[in-house]
Design a protein around this motif. Structure first.
Motif, PDB file in Angstrom:
ATOM      1  N   LEU A 267      -9.878   8.018   0.027  1.00  0.00           N
ATOM      2  CA  LEU A 267     -10.256   8.278   1.411  1.00  0.00           C
ATOM      3  C   LEU A 267     -10.902   9.655   1.463  1.00  0.00           C
ATOM      4  O   LEU A 267     -10.341  10.627   0.961  1.00  0.00           O
ATOM      5  CB  LEU A 267      -9.029   8.239   2.317  1.00  0.00           C
ATOM      6  CG  LEU A 267      -8.198   6.956   2.260  1.00  0.00           C
ATOM      7  CD1 LEU A 267      -7.036   7.033   3.243  1.00  0.00           C
ATOM      8  CD2 LEU A 267      -9.048   5.743   2.554  1.00  0.00           C
TER       9      LEU A 267
ATOM     10  N   LEU B  62     -11.201  -0.891   6.651  1.00  0.00           N
ATOM     11  CA  LEU B  62     -10.195  -0.370   5.727  1.00  0.00           C
ATOM     12  C   LEU B  62      -9.388  -1.495   5.104  1.00  0.00           C
ATOM     13  O   LEU B  62      -9.142  -1.505   3.893  1.00  0.00           O
ATOM     14  CB  LEU B  62      -9.274   0.608   6.455  1.00  0.00           C
ATOM     15  CG  LEU B  62      -8.131   1.206   5.621  1.00  0.00           C
ATOM     16  CD1 LEU B  62      -8.673   1.906   4.378  1.00  0.00           C
ATOM     17  CD2 LEU B  62      -7.301   2.168   6.462  1.00  0.00           C
TER      18      LEU B  62
ATOM     19  N   ALA C 141      -3.903   4.329  -1.270  1.00  0.00           N
ATOM     20  CA  ALA C 141      -4.919   4.959  -0.421  1.00  0.00           C
ATOM     21  C   ALA C 141      -4.819   6.445  -0.701  1.00  0.00           C
ATOM     22  O   ALA C 141      -3.912   7.130  -0.223  1.00  0.00           O
ATOM     23  CB  ALA C 141      -4.652   4.649   1.043  1.00  0.00           C
TER      24      ALA C 141
ATOM     25  N   ILE D 106       0.365   5.264   0.819  1.00  0.00           N
ATOM     26  CA  ILE D 106      -0.548   6.219   1.449  1.00  0.00           C
ATOM     27  C   ILE D 106      -0.287   7.603   0.865  1.00  0.00           C
ATOM     28  O   ILE D 106       0.840   8.113   0.951  1.00  0.00           O
ATOM     29  CB  ILE D 106      -0.353   6.244   2.976  1.00  0.00           C
ATOM     30  CG1 ILE D 106      -0.623   4.861   3.573  1.00  0.00           C
ATOM     31  CG2 ILE D 106      -1.259   7.286   3.616  1.00  0.00           C
ATOM     32  CD1 ILE D 106      -0.299   4.759   5.046  1.00  0.00           C
TER      33      ILE D 106
ATOM     34  N   VAL E  47       0.831  -1.208   0.000  1.00  0.00           N
ATOM     35  CA  VAL E  47       0.000   0.000   0.000  1.00  0.00           C
ATOM     36  C   VAL E  47       0.864   1.256   0.000  1.00  0.00           C
ATOM     37  O   VAL E  47       1.856   1.345   0.743  1.00  0.00           O
ATOM     38  CB  VAL E  47      -0.928   0.022   1.230  1.00  0.00           C
ATOM     39  CG1 VAL E  47      -1.754   1.310   1.261  1.00  0.00           C
ATOM     40  CG2 VAL E  47      -1.839  -1.198   1.234  1.00  0.00           C
TER      41      VAL E  47
ATOM     42  N   LEU F  63      -9.104  -2.463   1.143  1.00  0.00           N
ATOM     43  CA  LEU F  63      -7.816  -2.587   0.457  1.00  0.00           C
ATOM     44  C   LEU F  63      -7.674  -3.955  -0.201  1.00  0.00           C
ATOM     45  O   LEU F  63      -7.193  -4.062  -1.338  1.00  0.00           O
ATOM     46  CB  LEU F  63      -6.672  -2.360   1.444  1.00  0.00           C
ATOM     47  CG  LEU F  63      -6.515  -0.928   1.982  1.00  0.00           C
ATOM     48  CD1 LEU F  63      -5.502  -0.895   3.126  1.00  0.00           C
ATOM     49  CD2 LEU F  63      -6.104   0.032   0.872  1.00  0.00           C
TER      50      LEU F  63
END
Length: 212
Positions: A81, A111, A52, A6, A4, A115
């Motif tokens: 988000l 969450l 994200a 961010i 992931v 994902l």
């Protein structure tokens, strides 16, 4: 393992998400980005399964990032988000290729589930998002759209509802006790009847028509 990235311009949010996700089994944070330029650079340099993504970022916002990613032959999935203060913005994000969106105050379990769904190629739209977006969709509903959705068979409508819930073809097949190949064919039929190019737009269209 889900890798992931961010992406958020607020350091406190980035660090908070990182600390939370580092507690989750099967999730690894491969990087952080504070603006759109950093997101695109990270995509070129890192192996990423899901971004994200915050929509409002400096230099290049999330919508522009989504547009740039769509120009690439292969790119990570994008989970937006959001604080849900601008439904039209979320709709536009999905139309530009976002695979789903969730609130920033989502629980860690939800969450991680989102994902995982996006990493598996599915869509994930929180029910609360669906509810908040309906008013915006209703203002743009057309007769042609309603007719395209009404042409779906009962089983195709059922598959579409499961797609809206974020299930992959395999998970839909398991739920309906059928073959994954059958579901793949049904999804193709759904996209063709609705006149859309991918699952995300199909889900949005389902919301718009009131099917979910």
């Amino acid at each position: 393992m889900i890798r992931v990235l961010i992406a958020d311009d607020e350091q406190l949010i980035r660090k908070g998400l990182r600390r939370l996700l580092e507690l989750a089994e099967g999730v690894v944070i491969v990087g952080e980005a504070a603006d759109g330029d950093q997101v695109l650079a990270a995509v070129q340099q890192l192996e990423i399964d899901v971004i994200a993504l915050d929509v409002r970022m400096p230099r290049m916002d999330g919508l522009q990032v989504l547009e740039k990613l769509r120009e690439q032959p292969a790119h990570p999935g994008c989970l937006v988000l959001t604080t849900f203060d601008d439904p039209a913005l979320l709709i536009e994000a999905a139309r530009r290729g976002a695979n789903g969106f969730v609130p920033k105050d989502i629980s860690l379990e939800e969450l991680v589930a989102a994902l995982r769904a996006v990493a598996a190629g599915a869509t994930w739209f929180q029910p609360v998002v669906t509810s908040s977006l309906r008013e915006s969709f209703d203002r743009h509903r057309s007769g042609a759209l309603a007719r395209s959705c009404s042409s779906l068979t009962e089983r195709e409508t059922e598959v579409l509802r499961l797609m809206t819930g974020g299930l992959t073809n395999r998970e839909i097949a398991e739920t309906l006790h059928t073959a994954e190949g059958t579901v793949k064919n049904q999804v193709s039929s759904i996209l063709g009847k609705m006149g859309v190019r991918d699952r995300t737009i199909a889900v949005l269209t389902a919301i718009e028509s009131g099917l979910v």
